[in-house]
Design a protein around this motif. Sequence first.
Motif, mmCIF file in Angstrom:
data_model
loop_
_atom_site.group_PDB
_atom_site.id
_atom_site.type_symbol
_atom_site.label_atom_id
_atom_site.label_comp_id
_atom_site.label_asym_id
_atom_site.label_seq_id
_atom_site.Cartn_x
_atom_site.Cartn_y
_atom_site.Cartn_z
ATOM 1 N N LEU A 32 -55.558 -0.232 8.620
ATOM 2 C CA LEU A 32 -56.733 -0.804 7.971
ATOM 3 C C LEU A 32 -58.003 -0.248 8.606
ATOM 4 O O LEU A 32 -58.055 -0.014 9.814
ATOM 5 N N ASN A 33 -59.015 -0.062 7.796
ATOM 6 C CA ASN A 33 -60.287 0.471 8.274
ATOM 7 C C ASN A 33 -61.075 -0.579 9.053
ATOM 8 O O ASN A 33 -60.977 -1.776 8.785
ATOM 9 N N ASP A 34 -61.815 -0.122 10.020
ATOM 10 C CA ASP A 34 -62.800 -0.967 10.703
ATOM 11 C C ASP A 34 -63.985 -0.076 11.043
ATOM 12 O O ASP A 34 -63.916 1.138 10.912
ATOM 13 N N ASP A 35 -65.080 -0.673 11.447
ATOM 14 C CA ASP A 35 -66.299 0.092 11.709
ATOM 15 C C ASP A 35 -66.439 0.537 13.165
ATOM 16 O O ASP A 35 -67.485 1.053 13.547
ATOM 17 N N TYR A 36 -65.413 0.338 13.977
ATOM 18 C CA TYR A 36 -65.550 0.588 15.405
ATOM 19 C C TYR A 36 -64.572 1.599 15.979
ATOM 20 O O TYR A 36 -64.919 2.312 16.919
ATOM 21 N N THR A 37 -63.364 1.661 15.455
ATOM 22 C CA THR A 37 -62.366 2.586 16.008
ATOM 23 C C THR A 37 -62.741 4.022 15.655
ATOM 24 O O THR A 37 -62.934 4.334 14.481
ATOM 25 N N PRO A 38 -62.846 4.892 16.661
ATOM 26 C CA PRO A 38 -63.203 6.288 16.376
ATOM 27 C C PRO A 38 -62.134 6.989 15.528
ATOM 28 O O PRO A 38 -60.944 6.747 15.684
ATOM 29 N N MET A 39 -62.594 7.855 14.656
ATOM 30 C CA MET A 39 -61.685 8.589 13.775
ATOM 31 C C MET A 39 -60.680 9.406 14.587
ATOM 32 O O MET A 39 -59.503 9.498 14.215
ATOM 33 N N GLU A 40 -61.132 9.988 15.694
ATOM 34 C CA GLU A 40 -60.242 10.797 16.527
ATOM 35 C C GLU A 40 -59.099 9.959 17.097
ATOM 36 O O GLU A 40 -57.983 10.440 17.254
ATOM 37 N N VAL A 45 -53.345 8.310 17.078
ATOM 38 C CA VAL A 45 -52.315 7.279 16.854
ATOM 39 C C VAL A 45 -51.313 7.746 15.796
ATOM 40 O O VAL A 45 -50.097 7.592 15.963
ATOM 41 N N LEU A 46 -51.808 8.308 14.727
ATOM 42 C CA LEU A 46 -50.927 8.782 13.651
ATOM 43 C C LEU A 46 -49.987 9.887 14.145
ATOM 44 O O LEU A 46 -48.798 9.881 13.838
ATOM 45 N N GLU A 47 -50.528 10.803 14.925
ATOM 46 C CA GLU A 47 -49.700 11.887 15.468
ATOM 47 C C GLU A 47 -48.682 11.344 16.466
ATOM 48 O O GLU A 47 -47.508 11.721 16.438
ATOM 49 N N TYR A 90 -51.191 -0.269 21.660
ATOM 50 C CA TYR A 90 -51.913 0.918 22.130
ATOM 51 C C TYR A 90 -53.412 0.806 21.837
ATOM 52 O O TYR A 90 -54.247 1.142 22.690
ATOM 53 N N ALA A 91 -53.750 0.330 20.650
ATOM 54 C CA ALA A 91 -55.167 0.154 20.298
ATOM 55 C C ALA A 91 -55.837 -0.848 21.240
ATOM 56 O O ALA A 91 -56.949 -0.618 21.720
ATOM 57 N N PRO A 97 -60.309 -2.070 17.939
ATOM 58 C CA PRO A 97 -59.861 -3.155 17.064
ATOM 59 C C PRO A 97 -58.992 -2.678 15.884
ATOM 60 O O PRO A 97 -58.829 -3.391 14.902
ATOM 61 N N LEU A 98 -58.411 -1.487 15.996
ATOM 62 C CA LEU A 98 -57.577 -0.935 14.926
ATOM 63 C C LEU A 98 -56.503 -1.929 14.507
ATOM 64 O O LEU A 98 -55.824 -2.512 15.360
ATOM 65 N N GLN A 99 -56.355 -2.128 13.207
ATOM 66 C CA GLN A 99 -55.341 -3.049 12.681
ATOM 67 C C GLN A 99 -54.249 -2.251 11.967
ATOM 68 O O GLN A 99 -54.533 -1.337 11.196
ATOM 69 N N CYS A 100 -53.012 -2.636 12.231
ATOM 70 C CA CYS A 100 -51.852 -2.036 11.598
ATOM 71 C C CYS A 100 -50.987 -3.184 11.091
ATOM 72 O O CYS A 100 -50.729 -4.148 11.823
ATOM 73 N N THR A 101 -50.591 -3.118 9.820
ATOM 74 C CA THR A 101 -49.800 -4.203 9.234
ATOM 75 C C THR A 101 -48.609 -3.613 8.493
ATOM 76 O O THR A 101 -48.514 -2.397 8.305
ATOM 77 N N MET A 102 -47.732 -4.500 8.059
ATOM 78 C CA MET A 102 -46.593 -4.091 7.248
ATOM 79 C C MET A 102 -46.391 -5.097 6.132
ATOM 80 O O MET A 102 -46.744 -6.257 6.266
ATOM 81 N N GLU A 103 -45.847 -4.605 5.025
ATOM 82 C CA GLU A 103 -45.491 -5.509 3.928
ATOM 83 C C GLU A 103 -44.294 -4.929 3.192
ATOM 84 O O GLU A 103 -44.075 -3.725 3.190
#
Length: 105
Positions: A32-40, A45-47, A90-91, A97-103
């Motif tokens: 999920l997007n937030d206004d604080y976590t740097p894009m890098e 995290v994805l890698e 890790y965040a 404040p990176l958010q990761c969820t599942m559904e």
Amino acid sequence: MSDQRTPGSGTSVLTKTRTKTERPPLYKVMLLNDDYTPMEFVVHVLERFFGITHAQAVDIMLTVHRKGLAVVGVFSFEIAETKVMQVMDYARRNQHPLQCTMEKE
């Protein structure tokens, strides 16, 4: 298998019972997007946790940035749950404040 003999024929008929097995449900893991976590950091995290290339990670990060969320992968419940916990932990350890969820898919 059961062995059914036809009286007087000397032959047997074998029958197999097949059990229908259902595939376990799959779960989408999303960032999920937030206004604080740097894009890098999101790319990192994805890698790191999803084993994708740098170019794929940048594409997903930009989707999160533009659309507010992106599906990162689809996994069994246990794997999805583990990935969400790894990313969130890790965040937090890196004070983001990176958010990761599942559904369920």
